[in-house]
Design a protein around this motif. Structure first.
Motif, PDB file in Angstrom:
ATOM      1  N   SER A 101       0.811  -1.209   0.000  1.00 17.75           N
ATOM      2  CA  SER A 101       0.000   0.000   0.000  1.00 17.75           C
ATOM      3  C   SER A 101       0.848   1.264   0.000  1.00 17.75           C
ATOM      4  N   LEU A 102       2.053   1.179   0.566  1.00 16.50           N
ATOM      5  CA  LEU A 102       2.941   2.347   0.650  1.00 16.50           C
ATOM      6  C   LEU A 102       4.033   2.347  -0.418  1.00 16.50           C
ATOM      7  N   GLY A 103       4.070   1.306  -1.236  1.00 20.33           N
ATOM      8  CA  GLY A 103       5.130   1.199  -2.233  1.00 20.33           C
ATOM      9  C   GLY A 103       6.454   0.801  -1.620  1.00 20.33           C
ATOM     10  N   PRO A 135       5.373  20.481   0.907  1.00 22.72           N
ATOM     11  CA  PRO A 135       6.029  19.990  -0.319  1.00 22.72           C
ATOM     12  C   PRO A 135       7.024  18.866  -0.012  1.00 22.72           C
ATOM     13  N   ILE A 136       6.493  17.736   0.396  1.00 20.20           N
ATOM     14  CA  ILE A 136       7.333  16.645   0.892  1.00 20.20           C
ATOM     15  C   ILE A 136       8.267  16.098  -0.184  1.00 20.20           C
ATOM     16  N   ALA A 137       7.774  15.911  -1.398  1.00 22.08           N
ATOM     17  CA  ALA A 137       8.611  15.341  -2.458  1.00 22.08           C
ATOM     18  C   ALA A 137       9.807  16.229  -2.759  1.00 22.08           C
ATOM     19  N   ALA A 138       9.600  17.535  -2.794  1.00 20.94           N
ATOM     20  CA  ALA A 138      10.704  18.459  -3.074  1.00 20.94           C
ATOM     21  C   ALA A 138      11.725  18.453  -1.947  1.00 20.94           C
ATOM     22  N   ILE A 139      11.237  18.377  -0.717  1.00 19.30           N
ATOM     23  CA  ILE A 139      12.149  18.321   0.430  1.00 19.30           C
ATOM     24  C   ILE A 139      12.919  17.001   0.412  1.00 19.30           C
ATOM     25  N   PHE A 157       0.305   8.860  -2.610  1.00 18.70           N
ATOM     26  CA  PHE A 157       1.765   8.931  -2.576  1.00 18.70           C
ATOM     27  C   PHE A 157       2.319   7.525  -2.417  1.00 18.70           C
ATOM     28  N   THR A 158       3.600   7.385  -2.708  1.00 14.80           N
ATOM     29  CA  THR A 158       4.375   6.223  -2.284  1.00 14.80           C
ATOM     30  C   THR A 158       5.611   6.761  -1.566  1.00 14.80           C
ATOM     31  N   VAL A 159       6.276   5.903  -0.839  1.00 15.58           N
ATOM     32  CA  VAL A 159       7.464   6.365  -0.108  1.00 15.58           C
ATOM     33  C   VAL A 159       8.558   6.818  -1.067  1.00 15.58           C
ATOM     34  N   ASP A 160       8.624   6.218  -2.250  1.00 15.86           N
ATOM     35  CA  ASP A 160       9.615   6.643  -3.231  1.00 15.86           C
ATOM     36  C   ASP A 160       9.215   7.958  -3.888  1.00 15.86           C
ATOM     37  N   LEU A 177      11.850   7.592   6.588  1.00 19.86           N
ATOM     38  CA  LEU A 177      11.031   7.168   7.721  1.00 19.86           C
ATOM     39  C   LEU A 177       9.661   7.809   7.581  1.00 19.86           C
ATOM     40  N   LEU A 178       8.606   7.022   7.775  1.00 19.73           N
ATOM     41  CA  LEU A 178       7.244   7.543   7.603  1.00 19.73           C
ATOM     42  C   LEU A 178       6.314   6.891   8.615  1.00 19.73           C
TER      43      LEU A 178
END
Length: 384
Positions: free
Chosen positions: A57-59, A158-162, A186-189, A195-196
């Motif tokens: 589910s989270l990739g 903006p999590i992906a950019a960070i 989203f996926t973790v990648d 860490l999530l």
């Protein structure tokens, strides 16, 4: 009238699918999943299947999932575990002023252990920028923790950019995704996180369940000792039924995220438009676009949010005057204060959070009751 629930940001009801599979698990696999006999291995098989489902589910991969008791424990394990493991490499941590207390207080607790913490300010909408994060980094920085979406005002960061920024610098990145899971895809990648944190009771799963995604290769120092469960990071007999329920709730939330997001956005916008036109004297808290689809945090002129909440409760309607984690504390929201709101404006705030079972007629009934409540409370103000 039937009661109405508009406090899904605090907790959510169990979905029928989750309740059913948990009941079956309690009935069929009560044994300790750490036991080597057949009954124990049957329970272990359930846990392993749940781990694979949660990871998918989270990739992520199943080896990257650590089951916990909820978002607070996941946040503590991520921050304390990473900082203590990396303390010989550096002792600087970066976070934001609007994090959940389980992040802010955990970060500050490390100051007594010789760490330094930079708390980034937010703008009036509750946003930070990747440039702010970059400017805060030092050669001593080992960890950055930024929540994906705020629990009070719903602002999405903006999590992906960070994540891209920190990946290039080999700095660990943790995000508290408790409010974001099942509300934005989203996926973790996609996000580039190491860490999530996830909490079960925010996604129509059981309370007392959660997980921490730990990217392969990331090492943590455990908070608890006593057994080898969860790769030694979270010792103790596993909550088999809770883990199974969490994984199913997560799978359903992620699978339905797009359809649920669209429907909740429509209901939330309908609610906001009616409040503005029919009640008035109201201010939106949080970003007008970059916000969770189910969250509406507003401040009504000349009335306190807690008074509105208590009056609505008499109508059988549940809302929140802020985060449930700070309920009972007579202090203005640290989130709204960080966004530049005055104490008076913060006390006037009301958080309305919708759920997958919320219907249009529920929203319309809420508006009708709000109009009566606000009118009554404003009539009590001297000079009105």
């Amino acid at each position: 009238m039937n009661p109405l629930y508009f406090d899904h940001g605090a907790t959510t009801p169990l979905r029928d699918e989750v309740r059913t599979i948990m009941a079956n698990t309690w009935e069929e696999t009560f044994a300790n999943p750490g036991s080597l006999h057949d009954d124990g291995q049957k329970a272990a098989d359930r846990v392993n299947a749940a781990r694979r489902l949660a990871a998918q589910s989270l990739g992520a991969s199943s080896r990257e999932i650590i089951f916990t008791s909820g978002g607070t424990e996941s946040n503590n394990l991520a921050i304390l575990g990473a900082a203590r493991y990396l303390r010989n490499r550096g002792r600087h941590i970066v976070t934001t002023a609007i994090e959940h207390p389980s992040v802010l207080q955990t970060c500050h607790s490390l100051e007594a252990e010789g760490f330094s913490v930079t708390v980034l300010p937010v703008d009036r909408h509750g946003l930070i920028t990747p440039k702010q994060v970059e400017s805060a980094l030092t050669p001593d920085t080992i960890l950055v923790s930024v929540m994906a979406a705020n629990n009070e005002v719903g602002t999405i960061q903006p999590i992906a950019a960070i994540g891209q920024l920190l990946r290039a610098r080999n700095i660990l990145f943790h995000t508290d995704a408790v409010q974001a899971v099942g509300k934005i895809p989203f996926t973790v990648d996609d996000w580039g996180v190491d860490l999530l944190s996830v909490g079960g009771h925010k996604i129509n799963g059981p309370k007392g369940t959660g997980l921490l995604y730990v990217r392969k290769g990331v090492r943590l120092t455990p908070l608890l000792y006593g057994g080898g469960q969860e790769r030694g990071l979270r010792p103790g007999t596993l909550n088999t039924a809770g883990i199974v329920g969490l994984s199913v709730a997560l799978q359903l939330a992620v699978a339905e995220v797009e359809s649920i997001r669209k429907r909740l956005e429509q209901l939330r916008n309908h609610l906001w438009n009616r409040i503005q036109t029919e009640i008035g004297g109201v201010t939106l808290n949080g970003h007008p676009q970059q916000r969770l689809p189910h969250n509406l945090n507003i401040s009504f002129d000349r009335v306190e949010g807690q008074a509105v909440m208590l009056e609505l409760n008499r109508y059988g309607i549940a809302v929140s005057s802020g985060s449930a984690c700070s309920a009972g504390k007579h202090a203005p929201s640290h989130v709204l204060s960080a966004m530049g709101r005055s104490a008076e404006e913060a006390y006037q705030s009301l958080r309305i959070t919708l759920g997958w079972e919320t219907q249009l007629e529920d929203v319309d009934r809420l508006v009708k009751c709000l109009e009566e409540v606000i009118g009554y409370l404003r009539s009590l103000v001297p000079g009105e």
